[in-house]
Write a protein that holds these residues in place. Structure first.
Motif, mmCIF file in Angstrom:
data_model
loop_
_atom_site.group_PDB
_atom_site.id
_atom_site.type_symbol
_atom_site.label_atom_id
_atom_site.label_comp_id
_atom_site.label_asym_id
_atom_site.label_seq_id
_atom_site.Cartn_x
_atom_site.Cartn_y
_atom_site.Cartn_z
ATOM 1 N N GLU A 176 44.385 14.345 1.372
ATOM 2 C CA GLU A 176 44.334 12.866 1.316
ATOM 3 C C GLU A 176 45.620 12.272 0.489
ATOM 4 O O GLU A 176 45.779 11.265 0.798
ATOM 5 C CB GLU A 176 42.997 12.519 0.803
ATOM 6 N N GLU A 196 42.234 2.104 -3.876
ATOM 7 C CA GLU A 196 42.574 2.990 -3.092
ATOM 8 C C GLU A 196 43.328 4.256 -3.574
ATOM 9 O O GLU A 196 42.579 5.419 -3.468
ATOM 10 C CB GLU A 196 43.443 2.544 -1.857
ATOM 11 N N SER A 354 37.369 -2.304 4.417
ATOM 12 C CA SER A 354 38.340 -1.337 4.879
ATOM 13 C C SER A 354 38.717 -1.563 6.167
ATOM 14 O O SER A 354 38.105 -1.763 7.023
ATOM 15 C CB SER A 354 37.695 0.197 4.643
ATOM 16 N N ASP A 356 39.201 0.448 8.309
ATOM 17 C CA ASP A 356 38.501 1.597 9.150
ATOM 18 C C ASP A 356 37.162 1.216 9.404
ATOM 19 O O ASP A 356 36.412 1.926 10.214
ATOM 20 C CB ASP A 356 38.821 2.831 8.541
ATOM 21 N N GLU A 402 37.275 6.504 7.117
ATOM 22 C CA GLU A 402 38.902 6.878 7.055
ATOM 23 C C GLU A 402 38.658 8.519 7.687
ATOM 24 O O GLU A 402 39.736 8.695 8.561
ATOM 25 C CB GLU A 402 39.124 7.156 5.691
ATOM 26 N N SER A 405 38.860 7.679 11.506
ATOM 27 C CA SER A 405 39.910 6.838 12.186
ATOM 28 C C SER A 405 40.379 7.648 13.206
ATOM 29 O O SER A 405 40.992 8.742 12.902
ATOM 30 C CB SER A 405 40.571 6.416 10.808
#
Length: 467
Positions: A176, A196, A354, A356, A402, A405
């Protein structure tokens, strides 16, 4: 005045105790009721099995038993959590005027090896000293974000040697971090806010650490941040994170120095000759990551040195997001992670923001309902931005989005309070906030997520079982 205070405190305690006893009785009545009803249904089921003409009735009876048991179990869990909340509200009143040492001793005595001190490398070393003074065993953990000052790393080693302990370090996920840095660079937070980066480097590692505990101890003080910490109690059911058992209400948060002034903490450290971070001698008060922390000037508040390029009214990284009330959020114009709000709905600061997470309008979700041959599955949360349970799952849901995604699974949200609530109740199985629905491919009816566990792993298991 003292007798009046005692009378008020006694009244509050008696009221909380009465509520607890009443709710405990309700739980007992629910259990008794379901056993009686289940026994009756099982007898019918047994008779019907013996009579071939009544096999359909037997299946219906067995199904009714399971449905009733599930409903009662859910109600009992909810009542148990209400009892737990009331108990810790009572404890907070009892300990309101207690010393940090008394509060620390109570916390360690109650939770033993299932509680740990969160240590940041700043003046919260006082917590470790208080724990030592109790004479009880204790655990300490810290979040190594990979961006701390060299002085902080040396200080960690000094604290371990001074107290003869091993700090349990939690690290961010390397994949990540790599994705964030490769995509947005090392200093993207100066442009688009710190939330973030904090989510990747701090919040998610903290979530993993807390999932192995039933309680944690923090160094929060009311005077640290009047905008977000002015009302923190000495003990509370954690409003944002989940503990070992999972689900809302499964983690207890202790704040032994909540009522202590910063100057008194420093007096304690000097008196007990506790080692401190050398950054404090350079003007640092509140210490975090190196790029996001700087010394404060004379007369500045200690939190002014954190994320100085952002709004000063909500200096939280997400670890203590539950401190920020809805009113405070609206006044400050910030979201739950402390960043300036870029989106609000009907005057209320929105959540799950977000790229996403798809934001569905009323026509959008109506169209999703009508599709009987979807090409992609959808996961949709029905939420209200003011709901603390929705706020508590924000980090998990964004992280899940995320992960999915580009995978073909769409992750979305639909604000279902206000004028949309009757529609959501009638058409979308809304019972309470949040409600999570999975819309499978080539299926007309969405499937409701049945659990109160809203961490990433639990939601992934739900989706994997259905897709």
């Amino acid at each position: 005045m003292a007798s009046a205070t005692a009378a008020i405190s006694g009244s509050i305690s008696s009221h909380s105790l009465l509520d607890r006893d009443l709710k405990s009785a309700q739980i007992g009545n629910l259990a008794t009721g379901v056993k009686f009803r289940e026994s009756s249904l099982r007898k019918r089921w047994a008779v019907n099995v013996m009579e071939p003409g009544k096999r359909n009735d037997s299946v219906a009876a067995a199904s009714a038993v399971a449905d009733l048991a599930a409903v009662v179990e859910e109600k009992a869990r909810a009542l148990e959590k209400e009892v737990e909340v009331a108990d810790y509200e009572k404890t907070a009143v009892e300990l309101q005027n207690a010393s940090p040492l008394e509060i620390m001793d109570r916390a360690l005595a109650e939770f033993g090896n299932e509680i740990a001190i969160a240590f940041s490398g700043a003046e919260d070393v006082a917590l470790i000293e208080y724990a030592r003074l109790t004479g009880r065993p204790f655990r300490v953990f810290s979040l190594d974000t990979g961006r701390l000052n060299p002085e902080t790393y040396r200080y960690f080693d000094e604290v371990e040697r001074h107290y003869n302990i091993h700090i349990e370090y939690m690290f961010p996920d390397a994949v990540e971090v790599q994705a964030l840095v490769r995509t947005k660079g090392l200093f993207s937070f100066y442009e688009d806010g710190h939330q973030e980066c904090c989510r990747v480097r701090k919040v998610r590692p903290l979530r993993r650490a807390l999932k192995g505990l039933r309680a944690w101890i923090t160094g929060q003080r009311k005077d640290q941040s009047p905008g977000t910490r002015a009302h923190i109690p000495v003990v509370q059911v954690d409003p944002s994170f989940e503990g070992l058992d999972g689900g809302a209400g499964s983690l207890i948060k202790w704040n032994p120095v909540a009522n202590v002034d910063g100057k008194d903490v420093w007096n304690f450290l000097r008196t007990m000759e506790v080692p401190v971070n050398s950054l404090h001698t350079q003007g640092y008060v509140s210490i975090g990551c190196e790029p996001c922390t700087r010394p404060v000037l004379p007369g500045q508040h200690e939190r002014e040195g954190r994320w100085w390029w952002e709004d000063a009214k909500a200096k939280e990284c997400g670890l203590h997001k539950g401190n920020i009330s809805e009113d405070e959020l609206q006044k400050a114009g910030v979201n739950g992670n402390g960043a300036a709000s870029m989106n609000s709905v009907n005057g209320t600061t929105d959540i799950f923001k977000s790229q996403d997470v798809v934001s569905l309008s009323r026509p959008g979700i109506e169209n999703l309902l009508k599709l009987e041959n979807r090409q992609d599955p959808w996961l949709v949360v029905l939420y209200a931005p003011w709901c603390r349970f929705c706020q508590a799952m924000e980090g998990s849901y964004v992280e899940l989005a995320e992960k999915f995604s580009g995978s073909g699974i769409k992750v979305a949200k639909f604000r279902a309070d206000g004028d949309q609530k009757p529609f959501a109740q009638q058409e979308l199985q809304l019972g309470s906030f949040p409600t999570i629905l999975f819309f499978p491919r080539r299926a007309s009816r969405p499937i409701k997520y049945p659990s109160e566990k809203r961490d990433v792993d639990s939601l992934l298991a739900f989706i994997d079982a259905l897709r």
